[in-house]
Write a protein that holds these residues in place. Structure first.
Motif, PDB file in Angstrom:
ATOM      1  N   VAL A 143     -34.403  19.665  16.531  1.00 43.85           N
ATOM      2  CA  VAL A 143     -34.977  19.637  17.873  1.00 43.85           C
ATOM      3  C   VAL A 143     -36.262  18.836  17.808  1.00 43.85           C
ATOM      4  CG1 VAL A 143     -35.868  21.016  19.783  1.00 43.85           C
ATOM      5  CG2 VAL A 143     -33.987  21.893  18.381  1.00 43.85           C
ATOM      6  N   GLY A 144     -36.472  17.959  18.776  1.00 46.86           N
ATOM      7  CA  GLY A 144     -37.647  17.100  18.697  1.00 46.86           C
ATOM      8  C   GLY A 144     -38.288  16.789  20.031  1.00 46.86           C
ATOM      9  N   GLN A 145     -39.449  16.184  19.927  1.00 42.11           N
ATOM     10  CA  GLN A 145     -40.234  15.726  21.075  1.00 42.11           C
ATOM     11  C   GLN A 145     -40.487  14.239  20.918  1.00 42.11           C
ATOM     12  OE1 GLN A 145     -44.319  16.913  20.962  1.00 42.11           O
ATOM     13  NE2 GLN A 145     -44.706  16.516  23.139  1.00 42.11           N
ATOM     14  N   ILE A 146     -40.478  13.518  22.044  1.00 39.45           N
ATOM     15  CA  ILE A 146     -40.832  12.094  22.051  1.00 39.45           C
ATOM     16  C   ILE A 146     -41.891  11.906  23.125  1.00 39.45           C
ATOM     17  CG2 ILE A 146     -40.001   9.723  22.183  1.00 39.45           C
ATOM     18  CD1 ILE A 146     -37.155  10.780  21.807  1.00 39.45           C
ATOM     19  N   GLU A 162     -22.694  12.606  15.842  1.00 37.24           N
ATOM     20  CA  GLU A 162     -23.884  13.303  16.345  1.00 37.24           C
ATOM     21  C   GLU A 162     -23.802  13.468  17.858  1.00 37.24           C
ATOM     22  OE1 GLU A 162     -28.701  13.329  15.483  1.00 37.24           O
ATOM     23  OE2 GLU A 162     -27.481  11.583  14.924  1.00 37.24           O
ATOM     24  N   THR A 163     -24.229  14.639  18.317  1.00 37.92           N
ATOM     25  CA  THR A 163     -24.274  14.935  19.746  1.00 37.92           C
ATOM     26  C   THR A 163     -25.696  15.315  20.127  1.00 37.92           C
ATOM     27  OG1 THR A 163     -21.972  15.680  19.807  1.00 37.92           O
ATOM     28  CG2 THR A 163     -23.408  16.444  21.571  1.00 37.92           C
ATOM     29  N   PHE A 164     -26.159  14.820  21.278  1.00 41.45           N
ATOM     30  CA  PHE A 164     -27.522  15.064  21.739  1.00 41.45           C
ATOM     31  C   PHE A 164     -27.529  15.805  23.071  1.00 41.45           C
ATOM     32  CE2 PHE A 164     -27.694  11.139  19.256  1.00 41.45           C
ATOM     33  CZ  PHE A 164     -28.741  11.389  18.385  1.00 41.45           C
ATOM     34  N   ILE A 165     -28.530  16.657  23.248  1.00 40.99           N
ATOM     35  CA  ILE A 165     -28.926  17.170  24.556  1.00 40.99           C
ATOM     36  C   ILE A 165     -30.315  16.598  24.818  1.00 40.99           C
ATOM     37  CG2 ILE A 165     -29.386  19.184  25.974  1.00 40.99           C
ATOM     38  CD1 ILE A 165     -26.541  19.111  25.157  1.00 40.99           C
ATOM     39  N   ILE A 166     -30.515  15.947  25.969  1.00 41.76           N
ATOM     40  CA  ILE A 166     -31.765  15.243  26.266  1.00 41.76           C
ATOM     41  C   ILE A 166     -32.301  15.728  27.606  1.00 41.76           C
ATOM     42  CG2 ILE A 166     -32.845  12.969  26.510  1.00 41.76           C
ATOM     43  CD1 ILE A 166     -30.263  11.835  25.138  1.00 41.76           C
ATOM     44  N   TRP A 167     -33.614  16.012  27.687  1.00 36.94           N
ATOM     45  CA  TRP A 167     -34.209  16.472  28.940  1.00 36.94           C
ATOM     46  C   TRP A 167     -35.728  16.293  28.904  1.00 36.94           C
ATOM     47  CZ3 TRP A 167     -33.220  19.597  24.848  1.00 36.94           C
ATOM     48  CH2 TRP A 167     -34.190  20.542  24.473  1.00 36.94           C
ATOM     49  N   GLY A 168     -36.385  16.523  30.022  1.00 36.31           N
ATOM     50  CA  GLY A 168     -37.843  16.613  30.084  1.00 36.31           C
ATOM     51  C   GLY A 168     -38.563  15.430  30.686  1.00 36.31           C
ATOM     52  N   ALA A 169     -38.067  14.207  30.527  1.00 36.92           N
ATOM     53  CA  ALA A 169     -38.783  13.016  31.007  1.00 36.92           C
ATOM     54  C   ALA A 169     -37.787  11.883  31.216  1.00 36.92           C
ATOM     55  CB  ALA A 169     -39.864  12.612  30.000  1.00 36.92           C
ATOM     56  N   ALA A 170     -38.257  10.834  31.861  1.00 37.59           N
ATOM     57  CA  ALA A 170     -37.419   9.641  32.008  1.00 37.59           C
ATOM     58  C   ALA A 170     -37.188   9.046  30.626  1.00 37.59           C
ATOM     59  CB  ALA A 170     -38.088   8.632  32.925  1.00 37.59           C
ATOM     60  N   THR A 171     -35.928   9.015  30.219  1.00 41.14           N
ATOM     61  CA  THR A 171     -35.596   8.633  28.845  1.00 41.14           C
ATOM     62  C   THR A 171     -34.430   7.657  28.837  1.00 41.14           C
ATOM     63  OG1 THR A 171     -36.257  10.851  28.115  1.00 41.14           O
ATOM     64  CG2 THR A 171     -34.984   9.513  26.566  1.00 41.14           C
ATOM     65  N   THR A 189     -30.688   5.085  31.623  1.00 38.49           N
ATOM     66  CA  THR A 189     -31.915   5.870  31.710  1.00 38.49           C
ATOM     67  C   THR A 189     -31.638   7.179  32.425  1.00 38.49           C
ATOM     68  OG1 THR A 189     -33.305   3.896  31.722  1.00 38.49           O
ATOM     69  CG2 THR A 189     -34.283   5.922  32.573  1.00 38.49           C
ATOM     70  N   ILE A 190     -32.072   8.264  31.803  1.00 31.47           N
ATOM     71  CA  ILE A 190     -31.903   9.606  32.339  1.00 31.47           C
ATOM     72  C   ILE A 190     -33.166   9.964  33.111  1.00 31.47           C
ATOM     73  CG2 ILE A 190     -31.438  12.013  31.719  1.00 31.47           C
ATOM     74  CD1 ILE A 190     -30.680  10.533  28.873  1.00 31.47           C
ATOM     75  N   GLY A 191     -33.005  10.511  34.297  1.00 30.97           N
ATOM     76  CA  GLY A 191     -34.159  10.883  35.097  1.00 30.97           C
ATOM     77  C   GLY A 191     -34.867  12.110  34.546  1.00 30.97           C
ATOM     78  N   ALA A 192     -36.139  12.252  34.909  1.00 31.52           N
ATOM     79  CA  ALA A 192     -36.923  13.398  34.448  1.00 31.52           C
ATOM     80  C   ALA A 192     -36.367  14.709  34.980  1.00 31.52           C
ATOM     81  CB  ALA A 192     -38.384  13.233  34.874  1.00 31.52           C
ATOM     82  N   ARG A 213     -44.273   7.830  31.949  1.00 23.27           N
ATOM     83  CA  ARG A 213     -45.702   7.527  31.788  1.00 23.27           C
ATOM     84  C   ARG A 213     -46.529   8.757  31.432  1.00 23.27           C
ATOM     85  NH1 ARG A 213     -47.184   3.328  36.755  1.00 23.27           N
ATOM     86  NH2 ARG A 213     -45.761   1.642  36.115  1.00 23.27           N
ATOM     87  N   ALA A 214     -45.981   9.948  31.678  1.00 27.08           N
ATOM     88  CA  ALA A 214     -46.807  11.139  31.481  1.00 27.08           C
ATOM     89  C   ALA A 214     -46.109  12.252  30.716  1.00 27.08           C
ATOM     90  CB  ALA A 214     -47.290  11.666  32.843  1.00 27.08           C
ATOM     91  N   ARG A 215     -44.813  12.420  30.915  1.00 23.75           N
ATOM     92  CA  ARG A 215     -44.122  13.575  30.339  1.00 23.75           C
ATOM     93  C   ARG A 215     -43.468  13.245  29.012  1.00 23.75           C
ATOM     94  NH1 ARG A 215     -41.544  14.596  36.219  1.00 23.75           N
ATOM     95  NH2 ARG A 215     -41.622  12.324  36.024  1.00 23.75           N
ATOM     96  N   SER A 216     -43.226  14.289  28.241  1.00 28.33           N
ATOM     97  CA  SER A 216     -42.565  14.148  26.944  1.00 28.33           C
ATOM     98  C   SER A 216     -41.062  14.387  27.087  1.00 28.33           C
ATOM     99  CB  SER A 216     -43.129  15.150  25.938  1.00 28.33           C
ATOM    100  OG  SER A 216     -44.441  14.815  25.564  1.00 28.33           O
ATOM    101  N   THR A 217     -40.309  13.655  26.282  1.00 31.19           N
ATOM    102  CA  THR A 217     -38.866  13.869  26.172  1.00 31.19           C
ATOM    103  C   THR A 217     -38.605  14.922  25.104  1.00 31.19           C
ATOM    104  OG1 THR A 217     -38.334  11.603  26.816  1.00 31.19           O
ATOM    105  CG2 THR A 217     -36.668  12.794  25.556  1.00 31.19           C
TER     106      THR A 217
END
Length: 245
Positions: A143-146, A162-171, A189-192, A213-217
């Motif tokens: 599990v990680g943060q970007i 590999e399988t990912f779950i992605i959330w939290g910021a525009a990525t 690009t995935i929305g926040a 610009r502000a949030r972490s992925t």
């Protein structure tokens, strides 16, 4: 007794003079009018039915071809990426080329949310979404943060899916795919306000880029084989525009 007077009438066998001759023949119609009369008489005859049927079928075929052409042009205008079959080729949307499925995690979505929030099993979610080449089991997980502007991945595993779950910021998620573009990869690009499930099959490069610009992925990575990053099981720095591995 006197005989009654008989009036004598003389009949002449000579034809009347041209000056008093009566012409009893009907005038001939003009050629154009005659052709119209002939066409009407032909169409009224029983043997004209096959001809009329052929004309009807021809007009129907022309109408259908025009409708199909117009409908195809409208589809191409409305959906330039397309997911349609044309001349034997299959056109896929950007998410499909990136092997990714996005979700709406708002309370109104009942797919994987309830009053407490959202919850996903990465293996099951990828399978339900029809993603190919995802992890078959979670032998290794991370599990990680970007942070904004950061990159994770930019490498290719040769011995695991590999399988990912992605959330939290525009990525932005980038996946190696020769069918995607002339660049050799698909990128979406995935929305926040979205949650995404993505799969990277063995031998396929991938990268996650925080473009917010502000949030972490935040992401969860699930691998079906334990990877040693110190040997040749992984290729690094696949794309030169993404330096972080």
């Amino acid at each position: 007794m006197a005989n009654p007077r008989r009036s004598s009438v003389s009949f002449s066998s000579d034809p009347p003079s041209p000056a008093v001759a009566i012409n009893l023949s009907l005038p001939s119609p003009p050629p154009q009018q005659y052709n119209q009369w002939s066409s009407l008489l032909f169409l009224k005859r029983p043997h004209a039915f096959p001809f009329l049927l052929l004309c009807f079928l021809l007009l129907t075929w022309v109408s259908l071809k025009f409708h199909h052409h117009y409908h195809q042009q409208q589809q191409d205008f409305d959906d330039p990426q397309g997911q349609q079959h044309q001349e034997g080729r299959v056109y896929r949307g950007p998410d499909e080329l990136a092997n990714l499925k996005r979700y709406d995690p708002s309370p109104s979505s009942k797919d994987f949310t309830d009053d407490r929030g959202w919850l996903l099993n990465p293996i099951a979610a990828a399978q339900r979404a029809g993603l190919s080449g995802g992890a078959q089991s979670c032998v290794a997980a991370h599990v990680g943060q970007i942070r904004p502007g950061g990159v994770r991945g930019n490498h290719r595993h040769h011995t695991c899916n590999e399988t990912f779950i992605i959330w939290g910021a525009a990525t932005t998620f980038r996946l190696e795919n020769a069918l995607a573009t002339e660049k050799g990869y698909a990128e979406v690009t995935i929305g926040a306000d979205e949650v995404a499930v993505a799969a990277s099959p063995s031998g396929t490069a991938h990268a996650l880029i925080n473009v917010d610009r502000a949030r972490s992925t935040y992401f969860l990575g699930c691998q079906d084989t334990i990877i040693s990053y110190s040997n040749s099981e992984t290729d690094f720095k696949i794309w030169k525009d993404l330096l972080v591995i």
